[in-house]
Design an enzyme around this catalytic site. Structure first.
Site, PDB file in Angstrom:
ATOM      1  N   SER A 155       0.804  -1.223   0.000  1.00 13.70           N
ATOM      2  CA  SER A 155       0.000   0.000   0.000  1.00 13.70           C
ATOM      3  C   SER A 155       0.835   1.270   0.000  1.00 13.70           C
ATOM      4  O   SER A 155       0.302   2.356  -0.196  1.00 13.70           O
ATOM      5  CB  SER A 155      -0.943   0.023   1.213  1.00 13.70           C
ATOM      6  OG  SER A 155      -0.239   0.314   2.389  1.00 13.70           O
ATOM      7  N   LYS A 193       1.495   4.035   7.467  1.00 16.39           N
ATOM      8  CA  LYS A 193       0.686   4.887   6.603  1.00 16.39           C
ATOM      9  C   LYS A 193       1.122   6.350   6.755  1.00 16.39           C
ATOM     10  O   LYS A 193       1.810   6.720   7.700  1.00 16.39           O
ATOM     11  CB  LYS A 193      -0.803   4.772   6.966  1.00 16.39           C
ATOM     12  CG  LYS A 193      -1.423   3.433   6.626  1.00 16.39           C
ATOM     13  CD  LYS A 193      -1.540   3.224   5.136  1.00 16.39           C
ATOM     14  CE  LYS A 193      -2.234   1.923   4.813  1.00 16.39           C
ATOM     15  NZ  LYS A 193      -1.410   0.762   5.170  1.00 16.39           N
TER      16      LYS A 193
END
Length: 234
Positions: A155, A193
């Protein structure tokens, strides 16, 4: 100047030749340096040969000759006796292999704990295992405490973080808007993230359009560190 792995391999070869009169096999060198494949040993051997530290003896299997040692191993850089001469006098001033490895590592790297794996994708539970250490160039670290995590998932690929990379994390509990962080969600799931604050909410943003940004209340997300560097092994 040799890299730490080149230094370590050179000392391992020299020590093995002194003990047995025969250079180690590529498999033995791979295991000694904890490498995943023999191709890495081929590259290290070539680099040592190009720098004049060893030479390959033609028409003989497992035939390497150590021509000189680095200063950290012998006190001064110079030629060493070939094992074919029957002389071990050149080894009297050479430190033990373990001591030389420690000296090389201390000079070129800093050891930080590899505490587990982190998901760059769907969050997974963070592992807390401080028994494994990873050697890191000091230039990649900042002030304070640090730890390393192995990345699983894709991701964050558009931020240059790939599946299998090792990320270096500066331990902290706050981070600026837009920084890449280790975020602990609901006290049991960790993910890597980009942090975005939107009013009273906290957004954990992927760097891959295939993943949606996840938004949480501020009490559900805790920052456990921020990204300061990355290691990638081939």
């Amino acid at each position: 100047m040799l890299t730490r792995k080149q230094h370590e391999l050179l000392l391992f070869i020299h020590e093995r030749i002194r003990e047995s009169g025969v250079s180690p096999s590529f498999e033995e060198m791979k295991d000694a340096l904890d490498l995943k494949s023999k191709s890495g040993i081929h590259r290290l051997i070539t680099a040592l040969e190009e720098r004049g530290f060893i030479r390959r003896l033609p028409h003989r299997a497992r035939a390497l000759e150590v021509l000189k040692l680095p200063e950290t191993a012998s006190g001064q850089s110079g030629r060493v006796a070939s094992p074919a001469s029957g002389s071990n006098a050149g080894g009297s001033n050479i430190e033990s292999l373990d001591a030389a490895r420690s000296a090389a590592a201390a000079a070129d790297t800093v050891s930080i704990p590899l505490v587990g794996k982190i998901a760059a994708g769907t969050p997974i539970e963070a592992l807390q295992d401080n028994s494994t250490m990873v050697d890191v160039p000091p230039s990649l670290l900042k002030s304070g405490d640090h730890y390393a995590l192995n990345v699983e998932g894709d991701s964050m690929i558009e931020a240059g973080i790939l599946d299998g990379d090792t990320v270096l994390i500066q331990q902290c509990d706050t981070a600026g808007n837009g920084e890449i962080v280790v975020a602990l969600v609901d006290d049991n799931e960790a993910t890597l993230k980009r942090l975005r604050r939107k009013g009273e909410s906290v957004a954990l943003e992927a760097a891959n359009p295939a993943y949606e940004t996840r938004i949480f209340g501020p009490d559900r997300v805790k920052v456990q560190g921020k990204l300061v560097g990355l290691l990638r092994f081939y």
